[in-house]
Write a protein that holds these residues in place. Sequence first.
Motif, PDB file in Angstrom:
ATOM      1  N   PHE A  70      43.117  41.967  31.002  1.00 61.30           N
ATOM      2  CA  PHE A  70      43.103  43.528  30.939  1.00 61.30           C
ATOM      3  C   PHE A  70      41.973  43.830  32.065  1.00 61.30           C
ATOM      4  N   VAL A  71      40.865  42.951  32.638  1.00 64.26           N
ATOM      5  CA  VAL A  71      40.242  43.255  33.486  1.00 64.26           C
ATOM      6  C   VAL A  71      40.940  43.244  34.947  1.00 64.26           C
ATOM      7  N   GLY A  72      41.747  42.357  35.008  1.00 64.32           N
ATOM      8  CA  GLY A  72      42.694  42.205  36.195  1.00 64.32           C
ATOM      9  C   GLY A  72      43.432  43.426  36.286  1.00 64.32           C
ATOM     10  N   LEU A  73      43.970  43.691  35.317  1.00 63.11           N
ATOM     11  CA  LEU A  73      44.830  45.061  35.062  1.00 63.11           C
ATOM     12  C   LEU A  73      44.171  46.387  35.803  1.00 63.11           C
ATOM     13  N   ALA A  74      42.869  46.364  35.021  1.00 61.72           N
ATOM     14  CA  ALA A  74      42.046  47.719  35.525  1.00 61.72           C
ATOM     15  C   ALA A  74      41.362  47.685  37.102  1.00 61.72           C
ATOM     16  N   LEU A  75      41.142  46.517  37.433  1.00 64.96           N
ATOM     17  CA  LEU A  75      40.876  46.082  38.860  1.00 64.96           C
ATOM     18  C   LEU A  75      42.012  46.656  39.817  1.00 64.96           C
ATOM     19  N   SER A  76      43.265  46.057  39.495  1.00 62.81           N
ATOM     20  CA  SER A  76      44.303  46.149  40.253  1.00 62.81           C
ATOM     21  C   SER A  76      44.769  47.673  40.213  1.00 62.81           C
ATOM     22  N   PHE A  87      46.530  41.073  20.813  1.00 63.45           N
ATOM     23  CA  PHE A  87      46.542  42.476  20.317  1.00 63.45           C
ATOM     24  C   PHE A  87      45.182  43.055  19.818  1.00 63.45           C
ATOM     25  N   VAL A  88      44.043  42.299  19.578  1.00 59.21           N
ATOM     26  CA  VAL A  88      42.725  42.765  19.252  1.00 59.21           C
ATOM     27  C   VAL A  88      42.173  43.187  20.637  1.00 59.21           C
ATOM     28  N   VAL A  89      42.358  42.484  21.627  1.00 59.16           N
ATOM     29  CA  VAL A  89      41.913  42.902  22.927  1.00 59.16           C
ATOM     30  C   VAL A  89      42.551  44.176  23.468  1.00 59.16           C
ATOM     31  N   ARG A  90      43.897  44.079  23.057  1.00 59.72           N
ATOM     32  CA  ARG A  90      44.784  45.198  23.615  1.00 59.72           C
ATOM     33  C   ARG A  90      44.222  46.643  23.203  1.00 59.72           C
ATOM     34  N   PHE A  91      44.000  46.612  21.876  1.00 57.53           N
ATOM     35  CA  PHE A  91      43.702  47.677  20.943  1.00 57.53           C
ATOM     36  C   PHE A  91      42.390  47.943  21.527  1.00 57.53           C
ATOM     37  N   SER A  92      41.191  47.322  21.801  1.00 58.13           N
ATOM     38  CA  SER A  92      40.152  47.537  22.214  1.00 58.13           C
ATOM     39  C   SER A  92      40.191  47.910  23.726  1.00 58.13           C
ATOM     40  N   ALA A  93      41.010  47.716  24.594  1.00 53.81           N
ATOM     41  CA  ALA A  93      41.037  47.790  25.894  1.00 53.81           C
ATOM     42  C   ALA A  93      41.674  49.509  25.988  1.00 53.81           C
ATOM     43  N   THR A  94      42.632  49.641  25.074  1.00 57.43           N
ATOM     44  CA  THR A  94      43.188  51.058  24.808  1.00 57.43           C
ATOM     45  C   THR A  94      42.354  52.029  24.465  1.00 57.43           C
ATOM     46  N   LEU A  95      41.462  51.727  23.579  1.00 54.13           N
ATOM     47  CA  LEU A  95      40.346  52.556  22.907  1.00 54.13           C
ATOM     48  C   LEU A  95      39.508  52.876  24.081  1.00 54.13           C
ATOM     49  N   MET A  96      38.867  51.915  24.744  1.00 53.66           N
ATOM     50  CA  MET A  96      38.003  52.125  26.020  1.00 53.66           C
ATOM     51  C   MET A  96      38.628  52.942  26.820  1.00 53.66           C
ATOM     52  N   ALA A  97      39.772  52.787  27.326  1.00 51.72           N
ATOM     53  CA  ALA A  97      40.475  53.730  28.059  1.00 51.72           C
ATOM     54  C   ALA A  97      40.469  55.175  28.164  1.00 51.72           C
ATOM     55  N   ARG A  98      40.619  55.386  26.705  1.00 50.45           N
ATOM     56  CA  ARG A  98      40.621  56.733  26.219  1.00 50.45           C
ATOM     57  C   ARG A  98      39.353  57.311  26.146  1.00 50.45           C
ATOM     58  N   ILE A  99      38.209  56.672  26.470  1.00 49.50           N
ATOM     59  CA  ILE A  99      36.781  57.306  26.467  1.00 49.50           C
ATOM     60  C   ILE A  99      36.589  58.143  27.753  1.00 49.50           C
ATOM     61  N   PRO A 100      36.357  59.302  27.672  1.00 48.67           N
ATOM     62  CA  PRO A 100      36.119  60.083  28.691  1.00 48.67           C
ATOM     63  C   PRO A 100      34.903  59.661  29.544  1.00 48.67           C
ATOM     64  N   ARG A 101      35.195  59.639  30.731  1.00 49.74           N
ATOM     65  CA  ARG A 101      34.050  58.962  31.679  1.00 49.74           C
ATOM     66  C   ARG A 101      33.718  60.399  32.740  1.00 49.74           C
ATOM     67  N   GLY A 102      32.402  60.349  33.098  1.00 46.43           N
ATOM     68  CA  GLY A 102      32.019  61.080  34.295  1.00 46.43           C
ATOM     69  C   GLY A 102      32.260  62.794  33.972  1.00 46.43           C
TER      70      GLY A 102
END
Length: 100
Positions: free
Chosen positions: A23-29, A79-94
Motif C-alpha cells: 500500500f505504500v508502493g500504491l500511494a507513491l505510484s 485485510f487489516v492493513v487494507r482496512f487501515s489504509a482505506t481509513l487513512m485515505a479518507r482522513i481529510p488533509r491540508g
Amino acid sequence: MTIDWHAVITGFGTGITVSILYFVGLALSVRLALRLTHPVSVLLPSAALRIGLLLSAGWLVTDGGTSGWAFAGYTLAFFVVRFSATLMARIPRGKEAGCN
C-alpha cells in the motif's frame, strides 16, 4: 482440528510487512502518476511489482500454498492493513481539513 499458532503468527507477521509495502508502493505510484502526462508508464510496472511481491511472499510463507493456517494469517493481515489504509485515505488533509 488444532490451530497451528506458529504458522498463523508467521503468516500474519509476514502479511503485515508485505501489505504495508504494497500500500505504500500504491500511494507513491499514484502520487507520481498524477503528475505525469502518461500515468500508465508508472502505474503498470508498479502494479506488476507490487502484485508479484505480494504473491511471492505469500507463496513462500505458506510453503507453496500447503499451509492453510499461514495462509489464513497472511490473508487476515492483508485485510487489516487494507482496512487501515482505506481509513487513512479518507482522513481529510491540508485545505480540505480546514487548515490554512
